[in-house]
Scaffold this motif. Structure first.
Motif, PDB file in Angstrom:
ATOM      1  N   TRP A  26     -91.658 126.805  86.667  1.00  0.00           N
ATOM      2  CA  TRP A  26     -91.803 128.029  87.450  1.00  0.00           C
ATOM      3  C   TRP A  26     -92.395 129.161  86.616  1.00  0.00           C
ATOM      4  O   TRP A  26     -92.538 129.064  85.401  1.00  0.00           O
ATOM      5  N   THR A  27     -92.748 130.227  87.293  1.00  0.00           N
ATOM      6  CA  THR A  27     -93.607 131.292  86.791  1.00  0.00           C
ATOM      7  C   THR A  27     -93.164 131.959  85.494  1.00  0.00           C
ATOM      8  O   THR A  27     -93.906 131.971  84.513  1.00  0.00           O
ATOM      9  N   THR A  28     -92.016 132.579  85.464  1.00  0.00           N
ATOM     10  CA  THR A  28     -91.656 133.433  84.331  1.00  0.00           C
ATOM     11  C   THR A  28     -91.630 132.683  83.000  1.00  0.00           C
ATOM     12  O   THR A  28     -92.261 133.129  82.037  1.00  0.00           O
ATOM     13  N   PRO A  29     -90.940 131.549  82.878  1.00  0.00           N
ATOM     14  CA  PRO A  29     -90.959 130.871  81.582  1.00  0.00           C
ATOM     15  C   PRO A  29     -92.342 130.318  81.223  1.00  0.00           C
ATOM     16  O   PRO A  29     -92.712 130.290  80.042  1.00  0.00           O
ATOM     17  N   SER A  30     -93.118 129.888  82.209  1.00  0.00           N
ATOM     18  CA  SER A  30     -94.469 129.391  81.925  1.00  0.00           C
ATOM     19  C   SER A  30     -95.345 130.488  81.348  1.00  0.00           C
ATOM     20  O   SER A  30     -96.068 130.284  80.371  1.00  0.00           O
ATOM     21  N   HIS A  31     -95.293 131.665  81.951  1.00  0.00           N
ATOM     22  CA  HIS A  31     -96.088 132.786  81.455  1.00  0.00           C
ATOM     23  C   HIS A  31     -95.592 133.253  80.089  1.00  0.00           C
ATOM     24  O   HIS A  31     -96.385 133.596  79.226  1.00  0.00           O
ATOM     25  N   ALA A  32     -94.276 133.276  79.900  1.00  0.00           N
ATOM     26  CA  ALA A  32     -93.737 133.644  78.597  1.00  0.00           C
ATOM     27  C   ALA A  32     -94.283 132.699  77.528  1.00  0.00           C
ATOM     28  O   ALA A  32     -94.650 133.133  76.430  1.00  0.00           O
ATOM     29  N   SER A  33     -94.366 131.417  77.844  1.00  0.00           N
ATOM     30  CA  SER A  33     -94.912 130.444  76.888  1.00  0.00           C
ATOM     31  C   SER A  33     -96.381 130.723  76.587  1.00  0.00           C
ATOM     32  O   SER A  33     -96.813 130.638  75.444  1.00  0.00           O
ATOM     33  N   MET A  34     -97.152 131.080  77.616  1.00  0.00           N
ATOM     34  CA  MET A  34     -98.569 131.391  77.388  1.00  0.00           C
ATOM     35  C   MET A  34     -98.729 132.638  76.520  1.00  0.00           C
ATOM     36  O   MET A  34     -99.607 132.694  75.672  1.00  0.00           O
ATOM     37  N   PHE A  35     -97.890 133.642  76.746  1.00  0.00           N
ATOM     38  CA  PHE A  35     -98.014 134.909  76.024  1.00  0.00           C
ATOM     39  C   PHE A  35     -97.407 134.856  74.633  1.00  0.00           C
ATOM     40  O   PHE A  35     -97.739 135.670  73.784  1.00  0.00           O
ATOM     41  N   LEU A  36     -96.500 133.906  74.398  1.00  0.00           N
ATOM     42  CA  LEU A  36     -95.839 133.798  73.105  1.00  0.00           C
ATOM     43  C   LEU A  36     -96.254 132.568  72.297  1.00  0.00           C
ATOM     44  O   LEU A  36     -96.039 132.528  71.089  1.00  0.00           O
TER      45      LEU A  36
END
Length: 149
Positions: free
Chosen positions: A43-53
């Motif tokens: 899902w969205t939030t952890p996936s984006h956190a992974s992309m940004f971090l």
């Protein structure tokens, strides 16, 4: 600054048949796209956190637990290593354009020079006159040549 422009376009939950049209357009503009990618989360939030971090959810901690559910899942650790902070320190101007309420400063996606939170309802965007004027002024200010508003 002699660094190349960097544009990260994330299309959350996009069907493949729709992405082909977008890919063809981006290819013509010289963008690099990737076809064989795997999401680090469902899902969205952890996936984006992974992309940004550049980390898996296990390491950045942005995921649900038995006691921490969707509204409390926020990016809060190691903001200094977010890609937007690193790029900003290198002299880049950073922008966040999002229509997804989970990818906003309220959920820890901070450190951008400019943030625009658009509103959408499915595939029909809803923009107020003020938002349209903001986008027009933004395009003028940064000399962006595009027919998209």
């Amino acid at each position: 600054m002699n660094n190349p422009d960097i544009i990260l376009i994330v299309l959350d939950a996009l069907r493949k048949d729709y992405s082909i049209l977008l890919k063809n357009m981006l290819d013509k503009l010289g963008f690099i796209s990737y076809e064989n990618v795997i999401s680090p989360a469902s899902w969205t939030t952890p996936s984006h956190a992974s992309m940004f971090l550049g980390m898996y959810p296990l390491y950045h901690g942005v995921h649900e637990t038995k006691t921490k559910k969707l509204k409390n899942v926020r990016l809060s650790k190691r903001r200094d290593i977010l890609i937007q902070s690193i790029l900003s320190n290198m002299g880049y101007q950073t922008f966040l354009f999002t229509a997804n309420p989970l990818i906003t400063p309220r959920f820890g996606f901070v450190g951008f020079d400019y943030v625009y939170e658009g509103i959408s309802l499915g595939r029909y965007p809803i923009r107020s006159k003020d938002e349209i004027e903001f986008l027009k002024e933004f395009k003028r200010k940064f000399n962006i040549k595009s027919h998209f508003t």
